[in-house]
Design an enzyme around this catalytic site. Structure first.
Site, short mmCIF file in Angstrom:
data_model
loop_
_atom_site.label_atom_id
_atom_site.label_comp_id
_atom_site.label_asym_id
_atom_site.label_seq_id
_atom_site.Cartn_x
_atom_site.Cartn_y
_atom_site.Cartn_z
N MET A 159 -3.15 -3.36 -4.46
CA MET A 159 -2.21 -2.96 -5.51
C MET A 159 -0.77 -2.95 -4.99
O MET A 159 0.16 -3.26 -5.73
CB MET A 159 -2.59 -1.59 -6.07
CG MET A 159 -3.92 -1.58 -6.82
SD MET A 159 -4.09 -2.89 -8.04
CE MET A 159 -2.82 -2.45 -9.18
N LYS A 160 -0.59 -2.63 -3.72
CA LYS A 160 0.75 -2.69 -3.12
C LYS A 160 1.24 -4.14 -3.04
O LYS A 160 2.41 -4.42 -3.29
CB LYS A 160 0.76 -2.02 -1.76
CG LYS A 160 0.69 -0.50 -1.86
CD LYS A 160 0.68 0.14 -0.48
CE LYS A 160 0.81 1.62 -0.54
NZ LYS A 160 -0.31 2.36 -1.03
#
Length: 133
Positions: free
Chosen positions: A89-90
């Site tokens: 997700m980063k």
């Protein structure tokens, strides 16, 4: 006779340390530079597990064979062994916005700035820096 480890070495995340990859071109340097900054920051903070996770993720992203630009590339990256959901997700946030909120927050933190400054002094590692700060 090659062992399973020898055959699978390029697929194991623990063998993908970011500094040892003999790849000629890093297609995702915009992502790996952020992860390297986070790795350095967590090293200053003494958080060895997050430091290790970002080092591992940096190696995985650096080794990805093309630039991550769309959802299909992101899904292919998620299939790589060793990259967890939160780190994925980063990566998605970096691709979409060009930056990472977590890194920006850590860079604005006064304690982190001080620890990084003391970390540049020989003999003043994070344990001593925490005592001073």
């Amino acid at each position: 006779m090659d062992t399973w480890i020898d055959k699978s070495r390029d697929q194991l995340a623990c063998q993908m340390f970011s500094g040892n990859i003999a790849q000629k071109h890093n297609f995702n340097s915009h992502i790996t530079s952020v992860f390297e900054s986070l790795e350095e920051t967590y090293a200053c903070l003494g958080d060895q597990w997050r430091q290790y996770a970002y080092r591992k993720a940096c190696g995985i992203v650096r080794k990805f064979p093309r630039r991550i630009v769309n959802q299909a590339d992101f899904q292919d990256l998620q299939k790589k062994r060793g990259l967890g959901k939160k780190l994925a997700m980063k990566v998605k946030e970096i691709v979409q916005t060009g930056s990472l909120r977590k890194l920006n927050q850590l860079q604005q933190d006064g304690q982190v700035k001080t620890l990084k400054l003391f970390g540049k002094i020989w003999g003043c590692w994070s344990a001593n820096s925490f005592k001073i700060v």
